[in-house]
Enzyme design. Structure first.
Site, PDB file in Angstrom:
ATOM      1  N   ASP A   1       0.830  -1.210   0.000  1.00 18.72           N
ATOM      2  CA  ASP A   1       0.000   0.000   0.000  1.00 18.72           C
ATOM      3  C   ASP A   1       0.867   1.264   0.000  1.00 18.72           C
ATOM      4  O   ASP A   1       1.989   1.251   0.498  1.00 18.72           O
ATOM      5  CB  ASP A   1      -0.909  -0.029   1.243  1.00 18.72           C
TER       6      ASP A   1
ATOM      7  N   ASN B   1     -10.756  -2.561  -5.550  1.00 22.10           N
ATOM      8  CA  ASN B   1      -9.981  -1.640  -6.389  1.00 22.10           C
ATOM      9  C   ASN B   1     -10.602  -1.402  -7.769  1.00 22.10           C
ATOM     10  O   ASN B   1     -10.285  -0.419  -8.437  1.00 22.10           O
ATOM     11  CB  ASN B   1      -8.532  -2.128  -6.564  1.00 22.10           C
TER      12      ASN B   1
HETATM   13  C1  IPE Z   1      -5.219  -2.833  -0.316  1.00 18.87           C
HETATM   14  O1  IPE Z   1      -4.932  -1.487  -0.472  1.00 18.87           O
HETATM   15  C2  IPE Z   1      -5.230  -3.511  -1.657  1.00 18.87           C
HETATM   16  C3  IPE Z   1      -3.936  -3.666  -2.284  1.00 18.87           C
HETATM   17  C4  IPE Z   1      -2.778  -3.368  -1.754  1.00 18.87           C
HETATM   18  C5  IPE Z   1      -3.964  -4.240  -3.604  1.00 18.87           C
HETATM   19  P1  IPE Z   1      -6.082  -0.401  -0.598  1.00 18.87           P
HETATM   20  O2  IPE Z   1      -5.401   0.906  -0.727  1.00 18.87           O
HETATM   21  O3  IPE Z   1      -7.035  -0.767  -1.659  1.00 18.87           O
HETATM   22  O4  IPE Z   1      -6.817  -0.544   0.814  1.00 18.87           O
HETATM   23  P2  IPE Z   1      -7.702   0.492   1.616  1.00 18.87           P
HETATM   24  O5  IPE Z   1      -8.711   1.024   0.652  1.00 18.87           O
HETATM   25  O6  IPE Z   1      -6.785   1.562   2.121  1.00 18.87           O
HETATM   26  O7  IPE Z   1      -8.299  -0.286   2.735  1.00 18.87           O
HETATM   27  C1  IPE Z   2      -1.418   0.344  -3.421  1.00 18.46           C
HETATM   28  O1  IPE Z   2      -1.252   1.714  -3.391  1.00 18.46           O
HETATM   29  C2  IPE Z   2      -1.633  -0.179  -4.806  1.00 18.46           C
HETATM   30  C3  IPE Z   2      -2.981  -0.696  -5.078  1.00 18.46           C
HETATM   31  C4  IPE Z   2      -3.979  -0.696  -4.232  1.00 18.46           C
HETATM   32  C5  IPE Z   2      -3.227  -1.268  -6.382  1.00 18.46           C
HETATM   33  P1  IPE Z   2      -2.483   2.718  -3.380  1.00 18.46           P
HETATM   34  O2  IPE Z   2      -2.818   3.059  -4.775  1.00 18.46           O
HETATM   35  O3  IPE Z   2      -3.596   2.173  -2.557  1.00 18.46           O
HETATM   36  O4  IPE Z   2      -1.814   3.961  -2.646  1.00 18.46           O
HETATM   37  P2  IPE Z   2      -2.496   4.939  -1.584  1.00 18.46           P
HETATM   38  O5  IPE Z   2      -3.082   4.108  -0.511  1.00 18.46           O
HETATM   39  O6  IPE Z   2      -3.521   5.720  -2.333  1.00 18.46           O
HETATM   40  O7  IPE Z   2      -1.361   5.780  -1.096  1.00 18.46           O
HETATM   41 MG    MG Z   3      -4.093   2.336  -0.586  1.00 16.01          MG
END
Ligand code: IPE
Ligand code: IPE
Ligand code: MG
Length: 262
Positions: free
Chosen positions: A33, A81
Site C-alpha cells: 500500500d 480496487n
Molecule cells: C489494499 O490497499 C489492496 C492492495 C494493496 C492491492 P487499498 O489501498 O485498496 O486498501 P484500503 O482502501 O486503504 O483499505
Molecule cells: C497500493 O497503493 C496499490 C494498489 C492498491 C493497487 P495505493 O494506490 O492504494 O496507494 P495509496 O493508498 O492511495 O497511497
Molecule cells: Mg491504498
C-alpha cells in the site's frame, strides 16, 4: 539491541547478520500500500507511484528468492480496487501485463513458480492470456511460489469455498460431518499453500482490507510507515528480524512452549 541494529544498517552494515536463516518465515504475505501517497509527496500522478511500485516488487521478489523464502503472496489488486477511476484501473492492468511479460524468463531462470489467487476471470482478456502463459511456463519451477492476489477479496474467497463444498455435498462427493478446518482449506484459492507466517503492510494503515481473512488466523502482523515504492531489501530484512523476535504461542503458554511445564 534492535535499535543498534537499525543504526548499523543505516550506516550500511548488513542487517543480514541479524537474521536467523534457520527461523525464516516459510510464507510472507504483503499488502503493498501507499503508491498514491508516494506519488503525491513527489507531486506526481498516482500512476507514477504504481510504476515505482513495480520496481519495489522486483526487488522484494529477488530478495525473498535469495533468502530462501518458500512462498511470497503479494496483494496486487483487490476486488474493491475495481471501483477506482477507469484510467487508474487500466494503467494497473497494463502494468500487470507488462510485469508478467518482462519477468517471465527471469522467474523461470530463478526457479520461481507463479500462482494467482482471486477472481482471475474478472481481468481483461489479454491480461488473462498473458497470465495463463506465465503460469504455464513457470509450472515446473519449485524454488519459490510467487502468489499474486489479483481481483482478490477474502470474503469472496470464503464464499467461493462454501459454494464448492455445497456443490460437492450435493453430488455426494463429500459428507457434512467429515468437514474439518483442514478440508475447508482445500476449497480456498490458496489450497496447497500453507498459511502466511508474516503479513507485512506498508504505509502505516492498521487494517487488513479484505486480504486472506481465513489464512491469517495466526499470522504475525507487521506494519511499517514506509510507502510501498520505498520498500526495499533492507526493509524486508527489518520486517523478518522483527518477526524473529516474536514468540508464536498459538494459544499455549510461554512455559509450555519452552518445555518448563506440561
Ligand atoms: C489494499 O490497499 C489492496 C492492495 C494493496 C492491492 P487499498 O489501498 O485498496 O486498501 P484500503 O482502501 O486503504 O483499505
Ligand atoms: C497500493 O497503493 C496499490 C494498489 C492498491 C493497487 P495505493 O494506490 O492504494 O496507494 P495509496 O493508498 O492511495 O497511497
Ligand atoms: Mg491504498
Amino acid at each position: 539491541i534492535q535499535r543498534l541494529t537499525l543504526l548499523w544498517s543505516q550506516k550500511g552494515v548488513c542487517i543480514m547478520e541479524e537474521i536467523d536463516k534457520e527461523k525464516l518465515p516459510h510464507h510472507i504475505a504483503i499488502i503493498m500500500d501507499g503508491n498514491g501517497r508516494w506519488a503525491k509527496k513527489k507531486f506526481l500522478n498516482r500512476i507514477s507511484g504504481h510504476i515505482k511500485g513495480v520496481k519495489a516488487v522486483r526487488e522484494v521478489v529477488t530478495a525473498c528468492r535469495e533468502l530462501g523464502i518458500k512462498v511470497l503472496t503479494l496483494y496486487a489488486f483487490s476486488i474493491e480496487n475495481w471501483r477506482r477511476p477507469a484510467e487508474e484501473v487500466n494503467a494497473l492492468m497494463g502494468l500487470l501485463k507488462e510485469y508478467l511479460q518482462k519477468e517471465c524468463a527471469e522467474m523461470v531462470q530463478n526457479n520461481i513458480r507463479l500462482n494467482a489467487i482471486g477472481r482471475v476471470e474478472d481481468l481483461p482478456l489479454d491480461v488473462q492470456t498473458t497470465l495463463r502463459e506465465t503460469l504455464e511456463k513457470t509450472k515446473p519451477c519449485d524454488g519459490m511460489i510467487l502468489n499474486l492476489a489479483l481481483s482478490y477479496g477474502g470474503r469472496s474467497e470464503i464464499l467461493h469455498a462454501v459454494q464448492g463444498i455445497l456443490s460437492d455435498l450435493q453430488k455426494g462427493k463429500s459428507k457434512l460431518e467429515e468437514m474439518t478446518v483442514q478440508r475447508f482449506h482445500e476449497y480456498l484459492w490458496t489450497h496447497g499453500i500453507p498459511d502466511p507466517d508474516l503479513l507485512i503492510r506498508t504505509s502505516g494503515e492498521f487494517r487488513v482490507s479484505n486480504f486472506l481473512l481465513w489464512q491469517i488466523a495466526y499470522t504475525e502482523l507487521y506494519v511499517t510507515d514506509t510507502l510501498w515504492p520505498d520498500f526495499d531489501r533492507k526493509e524486508l530484512l527489518k520486517a523478518i528480524a522483527d518477526y524473529q523476535s516474536r514468540e508464536r504461542r498459538f494459544g499455549l503458554t510461554s512455559e509450555q512452549l519452552n518445555g518448563r511445564e506440561e
